[in-house]
Design a protein around this motif. Sequence first.
Motif, PDB file in Angstrom:
ATOM      1  N   HIS A   1      10.898  66.550 -32.069  1.00  0.00           N
ATOM      2  CA  HIS A   1       9.396  67.010 -31.152  1.00  0.00           C
ATOM      3  C   HIS A   1       9.850  67.047 -29.617  1.00  0.00           C
ATOM      4  CE1 HIS A   1       9.898  62.677 -31.283  1.00  0.00           C
ATOM      5  NE2 HIS A   1       9.579  62.659 -29.938  1.00  0.00           N
ATOM      6  N   PHE A   2       9.094  67.874 -29.164  1.00  0.00           N
ATOM      7  CA  PHE A   2       8.737  67.663 -27.492  1.00  0.00           C
ATOM      8  C   PHE A   2       7.928  66.427 -27.068  1.00  0.00           C
ATOM      9  CE2 PHE A   2      10.259  72.080 -27.279  1.00  0.00           C
ATOM     10  CZ  PHE A   2      11.377  72.059 -26.333  1.00  0.00           C
ATOM     11  N   HIS A   3       7.837  65.838 -26.146  1.00  0.00           N
ATOM     12  CA  HIS A   3       6.801  64.928 -25.879  1.00  0.00           C
ATOM     13  C   HIS A   3       5.625  65.902 -25.464  1.00  0.00           C
ATOM     14  CE1 HIS A   3       9.458  61.285 -25.423  1.00  0.00           C
ATOM     15  NE2 HIS A   3       9.206  61.435 -26.620  1.00  0.00           N
ATOM     16  N   SER A   4       4.348  65.393 -25.602  1.00  0.00           N
ATOM     17  CA  SER A   4       3.326  66.282 -25.202  1.00  0.00           C
ATOM     18  C   SER A   4       3.217  66.434 -23.608  1.00  0.00           C
ATOM     19  CB  SER A   4       1.853  65.764 -25.740  1.00  0.00           C
ATOM     20  OG  SER A   4       2.142  65.360 -27.076  1.00  0.00           O
ATOM     21  N   LYS A   5       3.546  65.200 -23.043  1.00  0.00           N
ATOM     22  CA  LYS A   5       3.699  65.269 -21.692  1.00  0.00           C
ATOM     23  C   LYS A   5       5.128  65.296 -21.535  1.00  0.00           C
ATOM     24  CE  LYS A   5       2.469  62.521 -17.622  1.00  0.00           C
ATOM     25  NZ  LYS A   5       1.964  61.475 -17.120  1.00  0.00           N
ATOM     26  N   VAL A   6       5.498  66.897 -21.394  1.00  0.00           N
ATOM     27  CA  VAL A   6       7.042  66.963 -21.413  1.00  0.00           C
ATOM     28  C   VAL A   6       7.971  66.471 -20.469  1.00  0.00           C
ATOM     29  CG1 VAL A   6       6.925  69.329 -20.262  1.00  0.00           C
ATOM     30  CG2 VAL A   6       8.330  69.156 -22.275  1.00  0.00           C
ATOM     31  N   GLY A   7       7.541  66.061 -19.412  1.00  0.00           N
ATOM     32  CA  GLY A   7       8.340  65.448 -18.427  1.00  0.00           C
ATOM     33  C   GLY A   7       8.581  64.159 -18.546  1.00  0.00           C
TER      34      GLY A   7
END
Length: 195
Positions: free
Chosen positions: A91-97
């Motif tokens: 996954h990516f994190h939803s808050k990608v940073g």
Amino acid sequence: MATLRQPFNTHLNLGNGVLVPEGVKVVRHLSDMKDMYQDQGAVQRLLDNGDPLIYVVYNVEVPEEAGELRHCTSIVYPGRVGNEFFMTKGHFHSKVGTAEIYLTLRGRGILLMQAQDGRTATLDMFPGSVSYIPPYWAHRSINVGPEPLVFFAVYPGDAGHNYGVIEEKGFAKVVLAQDDAPVVVDNPRYVCRRT
Ligand code: PAN
Ligand code: ZN
């Protein structure tokens, strides 16, 4: 002012990764991620023979809020689908940073990462490896050894999980067994994405 919460301990079994208390357990069988594997014939044969358990995650119960630190252990079981090793969905994190740290306790793995522009990176996972996943990298853990791959993870409470991009496009690389050794090769099914 935010509510002041009580400090607490969790006991992490350094051998098998199990937490006490167990927390919120997430269980992933092959049927939960069957489209992610290359060899769909092998997928079907494994499903017909009982749908193997691929991995389990034990999550300490921490609010999914900014300022908190979520933490958990993952146990990826050994095995293959065709010649592709058992792995997490990724996954990516939803808050990608937002970043993450994985501390491997047991087993051998490859941590496959991919940036939004398609660049990939890998790190070896082995007992004592502390892997830093910087912000903006999707991540997937692949068990390339004969025993369970166990790792402890810590990430920001408000990171969230975005599975959609990986479910739809996959990673640009796959990890396959060649004469029992892991090799990282281009994913023939990868859907190239422009961002
Ligand atoms: C990990 C992962 C865990 C399972 O805790 O969530 O290893 O992998 P998937 O979430 O891709 O199924 C983590 O990276 N948390 O952010
Ligand atoms: Zn993550």
